[in-house]
Design a protein around this motif. Structure first.
Motif, short mmCIF file in Angstrom:
data_model
loop_
_atom_site.label_atom_id
_atom_site.label_comp_id
_atom_site.label_asym_id
_atom_site.label_seq_id
_atom_site.Cartn_x
_atom_site.Cartn_y
_atom_site.Cartn_z
N ARG A 187 0.83 -1.21 0.00
CA ARG A 187 0.00 0.00 0.00
C ARG A 187 0.87 1.26 0.00
O ARG A 187 0.82 2.04 -0.90
CB ARG A 187 -0.95 -0.01 1.20
CG ARG A 187 -1.77 1.26 1.32
CD ARG A 187 -3.13 1.03 1.87
NE ARG A 187 -3.83 2.27 2.17
CZ ARG A 187 -4.31 3.11 1.25
NH1 ARG A 187 -4.13 2.83 -0.03
NH2 ARG A 187 -4.92 4.20 1.59
N TYR A 188 1.70 1.45 1.05
CA TYR A 188 2.60 2.60 1.06
C TYR A 188 3.74 2.35 2.03
O TYR A 188 3.69 1.43 2.85
CB TYR A 188 1.87 3.90 1.41
CG TYR A 188 1.28 3.94 2.82
CD1 TYR A 188 2.04 4.39 3.90
CD2 TYR A 188 -0.04 3.57 3.06
CE1 TYR A 188 1.50 4.46 5.18
CE2 TYR A 188 -0.58 3.64 4.34
CZ TYR A 188 0.19 4.09 5.39
OH TYR A 188 -0.35 4.15 6.66
N ARG A 208 0.18 7.52 -1.51
CA ARG A 208 -0.67 6.36 -1.22
C ARG A 208 -1.80 6.29 -2.24
O ARG A 208 -2.30 7.33 -2.69
CB ARG A 208 -1.33 6.48 0.17
CG ARG A 208 -0.39 6.60 1.33
CD ARG A 208 -1.04 6.11 2.63
NE ARG A 208 -2.40 6.52 2.83
CZ ARG A 208 -2.80 7.55 3.57
NH1 ARG A 208 -1.90 8.35 4.13
NH2 ARG A 208 -4.07 7.83 3.74
#
Length: 342
Positions: free
Chosen positions: A161-162, A184
């Motif tokens: 995701r990030y 993100r």
């Protein structure tokens, strides 16, 4: 200022963002004596490990400042739930925490394998969000990673995701970890609405509190206007994790006991995909995150309910991830809004 006109304002911001990698967000930490370094390292570890446990969670989301005059911020949204956070790995310089959401369905509680956070001390690289459907490894120089921890957040199916790099510090008597500026993809709550923005540029903060911990997000919601990435609106998110045992914690424990080996193999398969492609490209959709997320989660549920053999599920999961991450597997990286579930 209209959204179209905001393109001019956003060009400078976006250009700066592209030039400012997570590694360059903060100046280097000066060298410290060995005993001071060791003490700081142990304090950092204690704060990360304290995120594990049983919690009542409150999610408080508020769009605030519009950066385009013709955008109307959404109403504040507050929700909540119950989460068990498990320590999956602790090798000293790496800590892996898995969140399990316990949903009261009346007669039976349902477990959602929620997000995962990996903490690594002085990492040589991080797996950062690059563009829609794409995550790439970014190298971190020795000077920049000195004394710092990365936090890499993964989606419910263990896809990325990030990631951000930051330092644990004490200011005004409050302990906190503050990330570098971090890209993100959209959360599901936004992606399903097909908004004018399609990603976040954000700073994340984590702080322990006497009875739990908080995660604060300062999100600039960005969108493409006339081929340029511009700021649309600011959002503040405060997720509060308060220690609480008054729910069916055992349901989460039982789920994890039955599925942890399956999910370990899922993580290994994703890791292999990251290593072979200097990151990963995988198609996402607004409702489920990655296009294979729903099937991977469903197999986990079936294993937990003794409806599917773990070995068969693992074999199928490997095939799904391998196929979804092959070069050319993504049909159109720019076709519509992509998202994650968290």
């Amino acid at each position: 200022m209209s959204i179209k006109y905001a393109a001019k304002l956003g060009t400078a911001l976006f250009s700066l963002a592209l030039l400012t990698s997570p590694a360059l967000a903060h100046p280097p930490i000066p060298d410290r004596p060995a005993d001071v370094e060791k003490s700081a390292f142990e304090a950092d570890r204690a704060d990360i490990l304290a995120m594990a446990g049983n919690f009542k969670v409150r999610f408080d989301m508020q769009e605030s400042t519009p950066w385009a005059a013709d955008y109307e911020p959404r109403e504040r949204k507050i929700s909540g739930g119950h989460e068990v956070v498990k320590i999956v790995e602790d090798s000293g310089t790496k800590i892996v925490l898995q969140h399990l959401l316990v949903v009261d369905m009346g007669e039976k509680d349902f477990i959602v394998k929620h997000w995962r956070q990996d903490w690594e001390y002085q990492p040589e690289k991080i797996l950062a969000y690059s563009d829609r459907n794409r995550w790439e490894y970014q190298p971190i120089s020795e000077k920049r990673r000195n004394g710092r921890w990365s936090q890499t957040v993964y989606q419910v199916d263990d896809s990325p995701r990030y990631a951000g790099l930051g330092e644990w510090e004490t200011q005004g008597g409050v302990r906190r970890w503050r990330s570098s500026w971090t890209w993100r993809p959209l959360a599901r709550r936004d992606a399903v609405r097909n908004p004018v923005y399609d990603r976040y540029y954000a700073i994340n903060r984590h702080s322990p509190m006497p009875n739990g911990w908080i995660h604060f997000q300062d999100n600039t919601k960005m969108g493409m206007v006339d081929g340029k990435l511009v700021p649309i609106v600011q959002e503040y998110v405060l997720n509060t994790y308060t220690k609480f045992d008054g729910y069916n914690v055992q349901a989460a424990e039982d789920y994890w006991t039955k599925t942890k080996d399956y999910w370990a193999e899922v993580r290994k398969t994703w890791d292999a995909a990251f290593a072979s492609n200097n990151g990963v490209t995988v198609e996402e959709e607004a409702e489920t995150g990655t296009v294979i997320s729903a099937e991977l989660l469903e197999m986990g549920t079936k294993i937990a309910e003794d409806e599917m053999d773990a070995a068969a599920a693992t074999k199928k999961a490997r095939a799904l991830i391998t196929k979804a991450t092959k070069p050319g597997a993504v049909q159109s990286a720019q076709n519509g809004v992509r998202s994650s579930n968290y």
